[in-house]
Design a protein around this motif. Structure first.
Motif, PDB file in Angstrom:
ATOM      1  N   LEU A 139      -5.082 -19.649   0.130  1.00  0.00           N
ATOM      2  CA  LEU A 139      -6.528 -19.707   0.359  1.00  0.00           C
ATOM      3  C   LEU A 139      -6.929 -20.444   1.641  1.00  0.00           C
ATOM      4  O   LEU A 139      -8.080 -20.870   1.769  1.00  0.00           O
ATOM      5  N   THR A 140      -6.015 -20.565   2.603  1.00  0.00           N
ATOM      6  CA  THR A 140      -6.395 -21.151   3.890  1.00  0.00           C
ATOM      7  C   THR A 140      -6.746 -20.073   4.914  1.00  0.00           C
ATOM      8  O   THR A 140      -7.075 -20.393   6.052  1.00  0.00           O
ATOM      9  N   TYR A 141      -6.675 -18.791   4.491  1.00  0.00           N
ATOM     10  CA  TYR A 141      -7.028 -17.708   5.420  1.00  0.00           C
ATOM     11  C   TYR A 141      -7.934 -16.693   4.729  1.00  0.00           C
ATOM     12  O   TYR A 141      -7.866 -15.488   4.993  1.00  0.00           O
ATOM     13  N   SER A 142      -8.825 -17.207   3.873  1.00  0.00           N
ATOM     14  CA  SER A 142      -9.754 -16.322   3.159  1.00  0.00           C
ATOM     15  C   SER A 142     -10.893 -15.853   4.055  1.00  0.00           C
ATOM     16  O   SER A 142     -11.604 -14.900   3.709  1.00  0.00           O
ATOM     17  N   ASP A 143     -11.070 -16.498   5.202  1.00  0.00           N
ATOM     18  CA  ASP A 143     -12.063 -16.069   6.180  1.00  0.00           C
ATOM     19  C   ASP A 143     -11.535 -16.420   7.563  1.00  0.00           C
ATOM     20  O   ASP A 143     -10.652 -17.267   7.703  1.00  0.00           O
ATOM     21  N   PRO A 144     -12.030 -15.770   8.594  1.00  0.00           N
ATOM     22  CA  PRO A 144     -11.493 -15.983   9.942  1.00  0.00           C
ATOM     23  C   PRO A 144     -11.537 -17.435  10.412  1.00  0.00           C
ATOM     24  O   PRO A 144     -10.589 -17.925  11.033  1.00  0.00           O
ATOM     25  N   GLU A 145     -12.615 -18.133  10.111  1.00  0.00           N
ATOM     26  CA  GLU A 145     -12.753 -19.506  10.580  1.00  0.00           C
ATOM     27  C   GLU A 145     -11.704 -20.421   9.937  1.00  0.00           C
ATOM     28  O   GLU A 145     -11.086 -21.245  10.614  1.00  0.00           O
ATOM     29  N   SER A 146     -11.500 -20.258   8.634  1.00  0.00           N
ATOM     30  CA  SER A 146     -10.497 -21.074   7.945  1.00  0.00           C
ATOM     31  C   SER A 146      -9.091 -20.763   8.463  1.00  0.00           C
ATOM     32  O   SER A 146      -8.272 -21.661   8.648  1.00  0.00           O
ATOM     33  N   ALA A 147      -8.831 -19.486   8.716  1.00  0.00           N
ATOM     34  CA  ALA A 147      -7.526 -19.077   9.211  1.00  0.00           C
ATOM     35  C   ALA A 147      -7.251 -19.679  10.578  1.00  0.00           C
ATOM     36  O   ALA A 147      -6.135 -20.168  10.848  1.00  0.00           O
ATOM     37  N   VAL A 148      -8.237 -19.644  11.456  1.00  0.00           N
ATOM     38  CA  VAL A 148      -8.070 -20.225  12.792  1.00  0.00           C
ATOM     39  C   VAL A 148      -7.825 -21.728  12.694  1.00  0.00           C
ATOM     40  O   VAL A 148      -6.960 -22.277  13.386  1.00  0.00           O
ATOM     41  N   ALA A 149      -8.584 -22.400  11.822  1.00  0.00           N
ATOM     42  CA  ALA A 149      -8.420 -23.847  11.672  1.00  0.00           C
ATOM     43  C   ALA A 149      -7.022 -24.195  11.176  1.00  0.00           C
ATOM     44  O   ALA A 149      -6.375 -25.130  11.675  1.00  0.00           O
ATOM     45  N   ALA A 150      -6.532 -23.442  10.188  1.00  0.00           N
ATOM     46  CA  ALA A 150      -5.203 -23.709   9.642  1.00  0.00           C
ATOM     47  C   ALA A 150      -4.122 -23.409  10.674  1.00  0.00           C
ATOM     48  O   ALA A 150      -3.174 -24.192  10.861  1.00  0.00           O
ATOM     49  N   ALA A 151      -4.260 -22.286  11.373  1.00  0.00           N
ATOM     50  CA  ALA A 151      -3.274 -21.919  12.386  1.00  0.00           C
ATOM     51  C   ALA A 151      -3.265 -22.924  13.531  1.00  0.00           C
ATOM     52  O   ALA A 151      -2.201 -23.261  14.076  1.00  0.00           O
ATOM     53  N   ARG A 152      -4.434 -23.401  13.902  1.00  0.00           N
ATOM     54  CA  ARG A 152      -4.498 -24.406  14.970  1.00  0.00           C
ATOM     55  C   ARG A 152      -3.720 -25.652  14.595  1.00  0.00           C
ATOM     56  O   ARG A 152      -2.910 -26.161  15.382  1.00  0.00           O
TER      57      ARG A 152
END
Length: 274
Positions: free
Chosen positions: A87-100
């Protein structure tokens, strides 16, 4: 020379298979490097094999960052891919934050996420911002409460959907796709139809590469390994034997000996105690 996603693509084009293994800490990564394995997965499987959870779901971004950083410090030439947790990539913003966090603070070279059509827009969004993304189809551990722990794609409709999902991930910009617990003929067909490499685990010889979990490969646990795993050593038994020998020597006052002890001039000791 560091192994890159371009090298992985060249391996596929040349028909050369690639080995990948999970690693979660510095000493493990050192050994992977010495063995010449070109790809490391810092998987959320750490939740089970390192932290003792029953599933991968409790793993956090902080966990992935900490373990990835330890692997990176080993300084290997391997391409290091790290999982995006549940659930860290359920939306684009969360995915970018986690990947960063995982790439900047952990030092990963790429990230991996699970799913097909539903996550294709997320993959496209991450790739647009320069994040290399590996997909994951078939048995997806983060969804095990929904799909069960079993092979996926055995029925015609499910197989068709998996092939479509693989093509969608490729079109979205994924550089590779893991196929887990997928029937070997289906995995081979997906591999043949994709221009990007597939990495199999329990998916037969037809994939472009294979990945195995560190603890399964080395036989670290006493329990029977998963069907798709092959223990190449029984390291767990060797460690247990060493620990037992250590305990027995301590109890028998056979350890430490003079060789493991620090010496002191007798005159200096006598003066100190005067």
């Amino acid at each position: 020379m560091p192994f890159t996603i371009q090298d992985l693509q060249r391996r596929k084009q040349a028909g050369e298979r690639v080995a990948m293994v999970t690693a979660y800490d510095y000493p493990s990564a050192l050994l992977v490097g010495r063995a010449g394995i070109p790809m490391i997965l810092v998987g959320d499987s750490m939740g089970m094999v390192v932290h003792g959870h029953g599933t991968t779901l409790p793993v956090t971004v902080e966990d992935i960052v900490r373990h990835t950083a330890a692997v990176v410090r080993a300084g290997t030439d391997a391409l290091i891919v790290a999982d995006l947790p549940f659930l860290t990539y359920s939306d684009p913003e969360s995915a970018v934050a986690a990947a960063r966090r995982i790439m900047q603070d952990g030092g990963a070279h790429a990230v991996k996420l699970e799913g097909g059509a539903a996550v294709a827009p997320i993959v496209r969004h991450l790739v647009a911002f320069g994040v290399p993304v590996m997909g994951h189809l078939g048995f997806t551990p983060q969804a095990q409460h929904q799909i069960g722990i079993r092979a996926q794609g055995k029925e015609a409709s499910a197989a068709r959907r998996m092939l479509d999902d693989a093509l969608l991930l490729q079109e979205a910009g994924a550089f590779s796709v893991v196929l887990e617990l997928v029937p070997a003929p289906l995995a081979a067909e997906i591999t043949a139809r994709l221009g990007i490499p597939t990495i199999g685990i329990g998916a037969g010889l037809g994939c472009d590469g294979q990945v195995q979990v560190w603890h399964d490969l080395l036989g670290l646990f006493e329990s029977k390994p998963p069907r798709h795993a092959k223990p190449y050593a029984k390291v767990g038994a060797l460690i247990e034997e060493a620990l037992r020998s250590y305990r027995e020597e301590v109890e028998a006052e056979a350890f430490p000996t003079a060789a493991q002890s620090v010496k002191m001039d007798e005159a200096a000791l006598a003066e100190a105690l005067r």
